[in-house]
Structure formats: C-alpha cells, structure tokens
Scaffold this active site. Sequence first.
Site, PDB file in Angstrom:
ATOM      1  N   HIS A 115      -4.181   5.285  -1.142  1.00  0.00           N
ATOM      2  CA  HIS A 115      -4.072   4.624   0.275  1.00  0.00           C
ATOM      3  C   HIS A 115      -2.636   4.837   0.908  1.00  0.00           C
ATOM      4  CE1 HIS A 115      -4.466   1.604   3.626  1.00  0.00           C
ATOM      5  NE2 HIS A 115      -3.377   1.261   3.234  1.00  0.00           N
ATOM      6  N   GLU A 116      -1.515   4.797   0.011  1.00  0.00           N
ATOM      7  CA  GLU A 116      -0.502   4.919   0.617  1.00  0.00           C
ATOM      8  C   GLU A 116      -0.019   6.404   0.964  1.00  0.00           C
ATOM      9  OE1 GLU A 116       1.195   2.424   1.822  1.00  0.00           O
ATOM     10  OE2 GLU A 116       0.069   0.882   0.652  1.00  0.00           O
TER      11      GLU A 116
END
Length: 225
Positions: free
Chosen positions: A94-95
């Site tokens: 996600h990051e």
Amino acid sequence: MYIIIFIVIAIASYAVQSSLNSKFKKYSAIPLDSGMTGKEVAEKMLHDNGITDVTVKPVKGMLTDHYNPVTKTVNLSEKVYSTNSIAAAAVAAHECGHAVQHATHYGPLTLRSLLVPPVNFASQLIPWILMAGILLVETVPHVLIFGIVLFAMTTLFSIITLPVEINASKRAVGWLNHSGIAVGQKNYFATDALKSAAYTYVVAAASSLATLFYYVMILLGSRKN
C-alpha cells in the site's frame, strides 16, 4: 440533532478502529508462502514498477507506516518492516502504491501534497480562531468566518485523501496478485485488511465534514438573531 450525528460518528470511529486492529492482528499471524518480509515486498514492488530512487526504511511505532514524497522514502513500522505476514505485505505494498502514484504524477496525490504545508499551519491556529470566533460571533463574525475557511481547508484535505488511499490499496492488491506474492485467499485477506484501513479515512472525512457544517450553522444562527 448534531449531538446525535457526532455520537454516531464517534461510535463508527471506535468500531472501525477496533475492526482494523482485530484484522491486522489476525492477518499478522498468517505468513506469506514466499517468506518475504515487508521490507522485501516493498523493495520488489518498487523494482517491478521501475522506481529506483525510493528507499525503504523502518520507523518506530505501530501502524506508523507512510510514504514521504519529499524524502522519497517508504517508511514501514518495525513490525511490518521485519516480519513475514499477509498484513505486512499489504501495508508495505500500500505504501509503495503511494510511491507509484508519486512517480506517475497521480493528480489527487499531487493536490494533497500541495495542501500539506498550509493544512499543517492552519491546524495549529484553527482551535484558537474557532474558539474566539464563537465567543465573538455576535460582534465580530468575521473571526468565525476566517476560522471556518481554515477548517474547510482541512476538510478538503480529508476528502482528497480518500481517493488517494483507495487508489494506493487497489494498486497494492493488484500487484500482490500479479506478482504471485498473495493470490487467491491470501489476496482476499490483503484486500480485507486494506479495506478496514480505508474505512478509517472515510470516518475521518465524515467527522470533519460534520464539524464544518456545525460551525457554519453557528454562524448562520447568529445572523438570524
């Protein structure tokens, strides 16, 4: 009326946070078949997307993971950085999704980044200006108007954050599946974990919007008197 709305939002916020903690605890106990840690997942996703100028670093705390577009670093909490689990892979991917957004000039992320400095500055002043504005609303309404404008900026920031976070999660689960790191049921688990995280941003945006309307109604109510 507004008290009921705020109570509902507070309950929703508690429920969402409890669900998030529960799911991350559950998915932190399910290992990846590949044995890759969050750090290794992040580095692979960056590599697969042709991103060579972003580094992956550990940071202290729990769920303190974030991408910093200024320093071009994917910062992963120590547990995510060093462990092999579905939760770690989902958070790391996600990051990195934000890093991909940055590299591809994703519009909402660019707009959010531009708002960060003024929003950070405004956030320090807003409580004091709104307090003064409410006390002086009958005599100097412009103080409250100024406070509402500043608060509206933070509300806009919360709303813009929604597509940024949702898009990063879509990029993450898509890549996890395509790369073979998390497929089938494990991809579903990763998706479920990131959906729970996304709900926290939805509640935050709803809370900010409700609070903004509350201050606007105070201003409008004073003008009727």
